[in-house]
Design a protein around this motif. Structure first.
Motif, PDB file in Angstrom:
ATOM      1  N   ALA A   4       0.269  -0.662   0.114  1.00 19.96           N
ATOM      2  CA  ALA A   4       0.207  -0.315   0.322  1.00 19.96           C
ATOM      3  C   ALA A   4       0.613   1.780   0.140  1.00 19.96           C
ATOM      4  CB  ALA A   4      -0.685  -0.101   1.315  1.00 19.96           C
ATOM      5  N   LEU A   7       1.934   2.037  -3.061  1.00 19.93           N
ATOM      6  CA  LEU A   7       0.589   2.721  -4.410  1.00 19.93           C
ATOM      7  C   LEU A   7       0.384   4.073  -3.436  1.00 19.93           C
ATOM      8  CD1 LEU A   7      -1.944  -0.702  -4.027  1.00 19.93           C
ATOM      9  CD2 LEU A   7      -0.479   0.526  -5.519  1.00 19.93           C
ATOM     10  N   PHE A   8       0.734   3.933  -2.756  1.00 21.37           N
ATOM     11  CA  PHE A   8       0.353   5.590  -2.249  1.00 21.37           C
ATOM     12  C   PHE A   8       1.456   6.700  -2.603  1.00 21.37           C
ATOM     13  CE2 PHE A   8       2.404   8.958   0.706  1.00 21.37           C
ATOM     14  CZ  PHE A   8       1.535   9.758   0.734  1.00 21.37           C
ATOM     15  N   ARG A  50      -7.543  10.278 -12.094  1.00 11.96           N
ATOM     16  CA  ARG A  50      -8.411   8.850 -12.482  1.00 11.96           C
ATOM     17  C   ARG A  50      -7.343   8.543 -11.531  1.00 11.96           C
ATOM     18  NH1 ARG A  50      -8.404   3.888 -15.920  1.00 11.96           N
ATOM     19  NH2 ARG A  50      -9.648   2.866 -15.173  1.00 11.96           N
ATOM     20  N   CYS A  51      -5.972   8.400 -11.662  1.00  8.81           N
ATOM     21  CA  CYS A  51      -6.122   8.079 -10.168  1.00  8.81           C
ATOM     22  C   CYS A  51      -5.793   8.260  -8.651  1.00  8.81           C
ATOM     23  CB  CYS A  51      -3.888   8.565 -10.649  1.00  8.81           C
ATOM     24  SG  CYS A  51      -2.827   7.382  -9.887  1.00  8.81           S
ATOM     25  N   ASN A  54      -9.196   7.004  -8.119  1.00 12.05           N
ATOM     26  CA  ASN A  54      -8.841   5.475  -7.382  1.00 12.05           C
ATOM     27  C   ASN A  54      -7.788   5.452  -6.169  1.00 12.05           C
ATOM     28  OD1 ASN A  54      -9.669   3.072  -9.139  1.00 12.05           O
ATOM     29  ND2 ASN A  54      -8.632   4.635 -10.533  1.00 12.05           N
ATOM     30  N   CYS A  55      -7.536   6.482  -5.263  1.00 14.13           N
ATOM     31  CA  CYS A  55      -6.996   5.888  -4.119  1.00 14.13           C
ATOM     32  C   CYS A  55      -7.654   6.650  -3.299  1.00 14.13           C
ATOM     33  CB  CYS A  55      -5.545   6.685  -4.543  1.00 14.13           C
ATOM     34  SG  CYS A  55      -4.535   5.605  -5.217  1.00 14.13           S
ATOM     35  N   LYS A  56      -8.329   7.423  -3.971  1.00 12.98           N
ATOM     36  CA  LYS A  56      -9.826   8.675  -2.777  1.00 12.98           C
ATOM     37  C   LYS A  56      -9.095   9.432  -1.969  1.00 12.98           C
ATOM     38  CE  LYS A  56     -13.402   5.707  -2.523  1.00 12.98           C
ATOM     39  NZ  LYS A  56     -13.362   5.520  -3.871  1.00 12.98           N
ATOM     40  N   ARG A  67     -17.482  17.294 -14.567  1.00 17.98           N
ATOM     41  CA  ARG A  67     -17.502  16.346 -12.793  1.00 17.98           C
ATOM     42  C   ARG A  67     -16.814  17.478 -12.606  1.00 17.98           C
ATOM     43  NH1 ARG A  67     -16.680  10.550 -14.529  1.00 17.98           N
ATOM     44  NH2 ARG A  67     -18.514  10.538 -15.933  1.00 17.98           N
TER      45      ARG A  67
ATOM     46  N   TYR B  92      -8.525   1.182  -0.075  1.00 19.54           N
ATOM     47  CA  TYR B  92      -8.915   2.111  -1.578  1.00 19.54           C
ATOM     48  C   TYR B  92      -7.513   1.814  -2.306  1.00 19.54           C
ATOM     49  CZ  TYR B  92     -12.213   4.692   1.125  1.00 19.54           C
ATOM     50  OH  TYR B  92     -13.528   3.975   1.569  1.00 19.54           O
ATOM     51  N   LEU B  93      -6.200   2.639  -1.591  1.00 18.40           N
ATOM     52  CA  LEU B  93      -4.832   2.294  -2.518  1.00 18.40           C
ATOM     53  C   LEU B  93      -4.758   0.582  -2.935  1.00 18.40           C
ATOM     54  CD1 LEU B  93      -3.137   4.127   0.245  1.00 18.40           C
ATOM     55  CD2 LEU B  93      -3.342   4.712  -2.205  1.00 18.40           C
ATOM     56  N   CYS B  96      -6.589   0.388  -6.165  1.00 19.00           N
ATOM     57  CA  CYS B  96      -6.619   1.005  -6.859  1.00 19.00           C
ATOM     58  C   CYS B  96      -6.824   0.782  -8.450  1.00 19.00           C
ATOM     59  CB  CYS B  96      -5.574   2.361  -7.181  1.00 19.00           C
ATOM     60  SG  CYS B  96      -5.204   3.224  -8.276  1.00 19.00           S
ATOM     61  N   GLY B  97      -7.556   1.112  -9.609  1.00 17.53           N
ATOM     62  CA  GLY B  97      -7.037   0.230 -10.280  1.00 17.53           C
ATOM     63  C   GLY B  97      -6.166   0.747 -12.016  1.00 17.53           C
ATOM     64  N   ILE B  98      -5.123   1.874 -11.753  1.00 17.67           N
ATOM     65  CA  ILE B  98      -4.484   2.422 -12.568  1.00 17.67           C
ATOM     66  C   ILE B  98      -3.575   1.028 -11.993  1.00 17.67           C
ATOM     67  CG2 ILE B  98      -2.929   4.061 -12.759  1.00 17.67           C
ATOM     68  CD1 ILE B  98      -5.853   4.972 -12.951  1.00 17.67           C
ATOM     69  N   LEU B  99      -2.741   1.019 -11.215  1.00 16.20           N
ATOM     70  CA  LEU B  99      -1.804   0.582 -11.364  1.00 16.20           C
ATOM     71  C   LEU B  99      -1.863  -0.921 -10.876  1.00 16.20           C
ATOM     72  CD1 LEU B  99      -1.210   2.759  -8.161  1.00 16.20           C
ATOM     73  CD2 LEU B  99       0.680   2.856 -10.429  1.00 16.20           C
ATOM     74  N   LYS B 100      -3.161  -1.684 -11.053  1.00 20.73           N
ATOM     75  CA  LYS B 100      -3.933  -3.095 -10.458  1.00 20.73           C
ATOM     76  C   LYS B 100      -4.006  -3.659 -11.602  1.00 20.73           C
ATOM     77  CE  LYS B 100      -2.358  -3.858  -5.914  1.00 20.73           C
ATOM     78  NZ  LYS B 100      -2.657  -4.507  -4.800  1.00 20.73           N
ATOM     79  N   GLU B 102      -7.550  -3.113 -13.079  1.00 20.47           N
ATOM     80  CA  GLU B 102      -8.352  -3.744 -11.997  1.00 20.47           C
ATOM     81  C   GLU B 102      -9.657  -2.670 -13.059  1.00 20.47           C
ATOM     82  OE1 GLU B 102      -9.396  -3.343  -7.952  1.00 20.47           O
ATOM     83  OE2 GLU B 102     -10.814  -1.874  -9.791  1.00 20.47           O
ATOM     84  N   ASP B 103     -10.264  -2.561 -12.282  1.00 25.26           N
ATOM     85  CA  ASP B 103     -10.919  -1.717 -13.212  1.00 25.26           C
ATOM     86  C   ASP B 103     -12.379  -1.188 -12.357  1.00 25.26           C
ATOM     87  OD1 ASP B 103     -12.169  -0.907 -17.450  1.00 25.26           O
ATOM     88  OD2 ASP B 103     -11.374   0.823 -14.814  1.00 25.26           O
ATOM     89  N   GLY B 104     -12.353   0.060 -11.907  1.00 25.03           N
ATOM     90  CA  GLY B 104     -12.962   0.784 -11.360  1.00 25.03           C
ATOM     91  C   GLY B 104     -14.252   1.924 -11.159  1.00 25.03           C
ATOM     92  N   ARG B 105     -14.357   2.387 -12.095  1.00 30.71           N
ATOM     93  CA  ARG B 105     -15.072   3.290 -12.558  1.00 30.71           C
ATOM     94  C   ARG B 105     -16.107   3.757 -11.687  1.00 30.71           C
ATOM     95  NH1 ARG B 105     -14.131   1.695 -19.149  1.00 30.71           N
ATOM     96  NH2 ARG B 105     -12.457   0.858 -18.911  1.00 30.71           N
ATOM     97  N   ILE B 106     -16.614   5.201 -11.709  1.00 28.32           N
ATOM     98  CA  ILE B 106     -17.282   5.790 -11.576  1.00 28.32           C
ATOM     99  C   ILE B 106     -18.695   5.357 -12.100  1.00 28.32           C
ATOM    100  CG2 ILE B 106     -18.587   8.435 -10.615  1.00 28.32           C
ATOM    101  CD1 ILE B 106     -16.045   9.394 -11.595  1.00 28.32           C
TER     102      ILE B 106
END
Lengths: 106, 106
Positions: A4, A7-8, A50-51, A54-56, A67, B92-93, B96-100, B102-106
């Motif tokens: 984490a 990622l941070f 977006r990045c 994603n990490c809030k 937006r 959250y980290l 995170c979809g960017i680095l992993k 994955e896909d978590g769009r709004i």
DNA sequence: TTTATATATGATTAAATTTTCATATATCAA
DNA sequence: TTGATATATGAAAATTTAATCATATATAAA
């Protein structure tokens, strides 16, 4: 170090993304506004947003076709801490030999 | 963003360099000790230490042919802040979809 | 229901950073 | 003063990361 933490840093410790966070410190803004104030190209900005999202580190809400992005409270505190630290160490940072091709061995 | 902030991130926001800082949180250590505990190659470690030292994130003192590195007080606080933040946002980290990929769009 | 505006996405290119390698220096011990 | 240990340095190779491009989607307005 935990995964984490990696990622941070990937998210937070980036010149442009940090600029975005600082820019959001004062007021929430939509992409277009950020684009103007930061002078970052739109698609690039969207990638960074977006990045951070994603990490809030930031939040978003829709308003028409815009937006609106805002920074979250805890991130704000962290940005403050970093800013404080940078101010305190500015002198040393600015003469850091590694990045500025200077030489200050012990 | 100031030039110093850039330099700050260049120095601080690096996986290995941050691991070094965390490792120094408990006790001061010489290069050899750090090498063992972190399992980073010697020359690589030296490069990173020089960087952290230049920016005054850490201090050094000689003892025989060893060099003992220690973290400074303000850096320590900052490391604590970051650690706290990472813990809080771990979930959250980690997704995170960017680095992993994955896909978590709004 | 077509056109324009605002933003997002994926893939590629360009640039920067990290890691490694080969070697230097500094100190101690014999 | 030579050999061994601890650490540092500069340059090259390897890897990551950021920036750009071409295009997609979503909403609003005409």
């Amino acid at each position: 170090m935990s995964d984490a933490t990696d990622l941070f840093f990937d998210a937070f410790a980036n010149k442009n993304r940090f600029r975005i966070l600082v820019e959001l410190m004062n007021k929430e803004q939509c992409v277009g506004e950020l684009q103007k104030s930061l002078n970052i190209e739109q698609t690039h900005l969207s990638h960074d947003l977006r990045c951070l999202l994603n990490c809030k580190f930031i939040n978003v809400r829709k308003e028409g076709r815009k937006r609106i992005y805002s920074i979250n409270k805890e991130t704000k505190e962290l940005v403050d801490e970093v800013t404080k630290h940078v101010k305190r160490y500015e002198t040393y940072l600015n003469k850091c030999g590694i990045l500025k091709e200077e030489d200050g061995r012990i």
